[in-house]
Design a protein around this motif. Structure first.
Motif, PDB file in Angstrom:
ATOM      1  N   GLY A   1       5.912   1.164   7.954  1.00  0.00           N
ATOM      2  CA  GLY A   1       5.870  -0.285   8.027  1.00  0.00           C
ATOM      3  C   GLY A   1       6.474  -0.903   6.792  1.00  0.00           C
ATOM      4  O   GLY A   1       6.622  -0.248   5.753  1.00  0.00           O
ATOM      5  N   ASP A   2       6.826  -2.170   6.914  1.00  0.00           N
ATOM      6  CA  ASP A   2       7.423  -2.891   5.788  1.00  0.00           C
ATOM      7  C   ASP A   2       6.572  -4.096   5.427  1.00  0.00           C
ATOM      8  O   ASP A   2       5.986  -4.737   6.298  1.00  0.00           O
ATOM      9  CB  ASP A   2       8.841  -3.356   6.138  1.00  0.00           C
ATOM     10  N   SER A   3       6.484  -4.381   4.136  1.00  0.00           N
ATOM     11  CA  SER A   3       5.791  -5.567   3.620  1.00  0.00           C
ATOM     12  C   SER A   3       4.336  -5.578   4.099  1.00  0.00           C
ATOM     13  O   SER A   3       3.582  -4.658   3.796  1.00  0.00           O
ATOM     14  CB  SER A   3       6.553  -6.819   4.045  1.00  0.00           C
ATOM     15  N   ALA A   4       3.938  -6.591   4.870  1.00  0.00           N
ATOM     16  CA  ALA A   4       2.578  -6.591   5.415  1.00  0.00           C
ATOM     17  C   ALA A   4       2.349  -5.378   6.307  1.00  0.00           C
ATOM     18  O   ALA A   4       1.236  -4.848   6.385  1.00  0.00           O
ATOM     19  CB  ALA A   4       2.318  -7.877   6.192  1.00  0.00           C
TER      20      ALA A   4
ATOM     21  N   TYR B   1      -3.181   4.051  17.978  1.00  0.00           N
ATOM     22  CA  TYR B   1      -3.115   5.428  17.493  1.00  0.00           C
ATOM     23  C   TYR B   1      -4.021   6.341  18.319  1.00  0.00           C
ATOM     24  O   TYR B   1      -3.617   7.441  18.719  1.00  0.00           O
ATOM     25  CB  TYR B   1      -3.509   5.473  16.024  1.00  0.00           C
ATOM     26  N   LYS B   2      -5.256   5.885  18.598  1.00  0.00           N
ATOM     27  CA  LYS B   2      -6.165   6.679  19.422  1.00  0.00           C
ATOM     28  C   LYS B   2      -5.585   6.904  20.812  1.00  0.00           C
ATOM     29  O   LYS B   2      -5.742   7.984  21.401  1.00  0.00           O
ATOM     30  CB  LYS B   2      -7.530   5.989  19.509  1.00  0.00           C
ATOM     31  N   ALA B   3      -4.881   5.886  21.325  1.00  0.00           N
ATOM     32  CA  ALA B   3      -4.257   6.035  22.644  1.00  0.00           C
ATOM     33  C   ALA B   3      -3.133   7.074  22.609  1.00  0.00           C
ATOM     34  O   ALA B   3      -2.960   7.837  23.567  1.00  0.00           O
ATOM     35  CB  ALA B   3      -3.721   4.692  23.127  1.00  0.00           C
ATOM     36  N   LEU B   4      -2.359   7.105  21.513  1.00  0.00           N
ATOM     37  CA  LEU B   4      -1.320   8.129  21.381  1.00  0.00           C
ATOM     38  C   LEU B   4      -1.935   9.530  21.395  1.00  0.00           C
ATOM     39  O   LEU B   4      -1.418  10.442  22.039  1.00  0.00           O
ATOM     40  CB  LEU B   4      -0.528   7.924  20.091  1.00  0.00           C
TER      41      LEU B   4
ATOM     42  N   LEU C   1       4.960   5.434  14.476  1.00  0.00           N
ATOM     43  CA  LEU C   1       4.193   4.235  14.800  1.00  0.00           C
ATOM     44  C   LEU C   1       4.524   3.191  13.744  1.00  0.00           C
ATOM     45  O   LEU C   1       4.149   3.337  12.579  1.00  0.00           O
ATOM     46  CB  LEU C   1       2.699   4.542  14.818  1.00  0.00           C
ATOM     47  N   TYR C   2       5.274   2.152  14.159  1.00  0.00           N
ATOM     48  CA  TYR C   2       5.838   1.209  13.191  1.00  0.00           C
ATOM     49  C   TYR C   2       5.093  -0.122  13.235  1.00  0.00           C
ATOM     50  O   TYR C   2       4.871  -0.700  14.299  1.00  0.00           O
ATOM     51  CB  TYR C   2       7.317   0.972  13.466  1.00  0.00           C
TER      52      TYR C   2
ATOM     53  N   LYS D   1      14.800  11.088  14.003  1.00  0.00           N
ATOM     54  CA  LYS D   1      14.896  11.836  15.263  1.00  0.00           C
ATOM     55  C   LYS D   1      13.574  11.761  16.023  1.00  0.00           C
ATOM     56  O   LYS D   1      13.042  12.767  16.514  1.00  0.00           O
ATOM     57  CB  LYS D   1      15.307  13.290  15.018  1.00  0.00           C
ATOM     58  N   ALA D   2      13.059  10.539  16.124  1.00  0.00           N
ATOM     59  CA  ALA D   2      11.749  10.323  16.728  1.00  0.00           C
ATOM     60  C   ALA D   2      11.748   9.074  17.593  1.00  0.00           C
ATOM     61  O   ALA D   2      12.523   8.134  17.359  1.00  0.00           O
ATOM     62  CB  ALA D   2      10.678  10.183  15.638  1.00  0.00           C
ATOM     63  N   LYS D   3      10.889   9.074  18.590  1.00  0.00           N
ATOM     64  CA  LYS D   3      10.613   7.829  19.289  1.00  0.00           C
ATOM     65  C   LYS D   3       9.888   6.900  18.316  1.00  0.00           C
ATOM     66  O   LYS D   3       9.085   7.356  17.498  1.00  0.00           O
ATOM     67  CB  LYS D   3       9.735   8.089  20.513  1.00  0.00           C
ATOM     68  N   VAL D   4      10.165   5.623  18.427  1.00  0.00           N
ATOM     69  CA  VAL D   4       9.456   4.641  17.620  1.00  0.00           C
ATOM     70  C   VAL D   4       8.624   3.758  18.542  1.00  0.00           C
ATOM     71  O   VAL D   4       9.148   3.228  19.532  1.00  0.00           O
ATOM     72  CB  VAL D   4      10.430   3.770  16.791  1.00  0.00           C
ATOM     73  N   LEU D   5       7.355   3.629  18.228  1.00  0.00           N
ATOM     74  CA  LEU D   5       6.490   2.669  18.907  1.00  0.00           C
ATOM     75  C   LEU D   5       6.227   1.536  17.924  1.00  0.00           C
ATOM     76  O   LEU D   5       5.504   1.708  16.938  1.00  0.00           O
ATOM     77  CB  LEU D   5       5.176   3.312  19.339  1.00  0.00           C
TER      78      LEU D   5
END
Length: 333
Positions: A160-163, A143-146, A89-90, A116-120
């Motif tokens: 995540g990056d930065s903010a 996240y709750k929906a996942l 989760l990005y 080796k993962a899907k990225v959302l």
């Protein structure tokens, strides 16, 4: 208490020296002269997306629009090695006022490849139309929906990056408050951990940082926090108790104004008994990972991320070898 692993990685490639020089001499002076306003924030959101879409995305990458828990975004799947039960989760960076899943594809497709993962990648709400706590609310909903879709938290990674590094960390804090299961681990790339902008490196690296001017940080901090205290732990996680959080990997450049934010996050993790690897990359600019097509240090940093994720997921998902599928929306080489 678990001892943290702090490592300095050399950054002496000729490509890195050229990139840093160009940023310092051409980009930073322009950004430093910008007069920040609501209109500029709107313009920059469109402009940044347009510029960063020029960064290459491999033709094997499948990208499809997503709406998860009512939050828009996109799925990215890089090649046949992706395991269908793994999700990163990005949360994109952009100082909480620009950036999008589209602008960060140069990072997210490689995250899919190396992990080796899907990225959302979430397109969370941000200023000037929205402010704190809207991004956190969006992150929690997604996240709750996942979880509701059947994904095991042991197979989910926050990154995540930065903010977006800030958002990754504070979302975990919010999930802890709500009593929800936490993801397996977190990857924080140059996280903006202190919206009060009080870290030592804000001063010591103000001239060395090839990209971020201090005035920009102060403005966007005010635009996001608004009437809330920027020292609140859910705004500035360097002031938070990180007890109970999953293992963390933090990567940052040695000349960044946000260097001390990463160091303080690692220190808070150690204080709370949370395993944390802090990797400082010598002379690398803010979120240098986006330049992996040219920077060998960026490729190595992404390999380190993949190794970290595999360390925490490989023993948990041995059955997850089914290839993930998604509609091809955009893919270029």
């Amino acid at each position: 208490m678990k001892k943290n692993n702090n490592t300095l990685f050399p950054g002496n490639s000729w490509q890195g020296k050229i990139v840093t020089s160009v940023m310092r001499t051409l980009i930073k002076p322009v950004v430093s002269r910008v007069r920040f306003s609501r209109r500029f924030m709107k313009f920059s959101q469109l402009g940044f997306d347009a510029v960063t879409l020029a960064l290459p995305v491999h033709s094997d990458v499948h990208i499809s629009p997503a709406l998860v828990g009512g939050v828009p975004g996109e799925w990215l799947i890089a090649g046949r090695g992706v395991r269908s039960n793994r999700v990163v989760l990005y949360f994109h960076g952009g100082a909480y006022f620009f950036g999008s899943p589209r602008s960060h594809r140069a990072v997210t497709w490689r995250m899919s490849q190396y992990c080796k993962a899907k990225v959302l990648a979430l397109d969370y709400r941000q200023p000037p139309d929205w402010a704190y706590p809207a991004p956190i609310d969006d992150a929690v909903r997604a996240y709750k929906a996942l979880l509701a879709l059947g994904y095991n938290p042991d197979h989910i990674v926050f990154a995540g990056d930065s903010a977006g590094g800030n958002l990754s960390l504070v979302t975990m804090l919010r999930l802890r408050e709500l009593g929800l299961p936490l993801p397996s681990c977190g990857v924080l790339i140059s996280p903006w951990g202190d919206l009060t902008c009080s870290g030592d490196s804000v001063a010591t690296n103000s001239d060395r940082d090839p990209l971020i001017p201090i005035g920009a940080l102060s403005f966007v901090s005010r635009s996001y926090s608004r009437e809330h205290d920027p020292a609140s732990p859910l705004l500035s996680p360097v002031f938070a108790d990180l007890t109970g959080l999953p293992p963390l990997l933090v990567q940052v450049g040695s000349t960044e104004v946000l260097l001390s934010d990463s160091e303080r996050v690692a220190a808070q993790a150690e204080k709370a008994g949370v395993h944390c690897q802090l990797q400082v990359w010598e002379n690398m600019p803010h979120v240098f990972h986006a330049l992996a097509s040219w920077l060998p240090e960026a490729q190595q940093a992404l390999q380190e991320i993949g190794a970290f994720v595999h360390e925490h997921l490989s023993q948990r998902d041995e059955g997850g070898h089914v290839r993930a599928h998604a509609q091809v929306v955009r893919g270029r080489q």
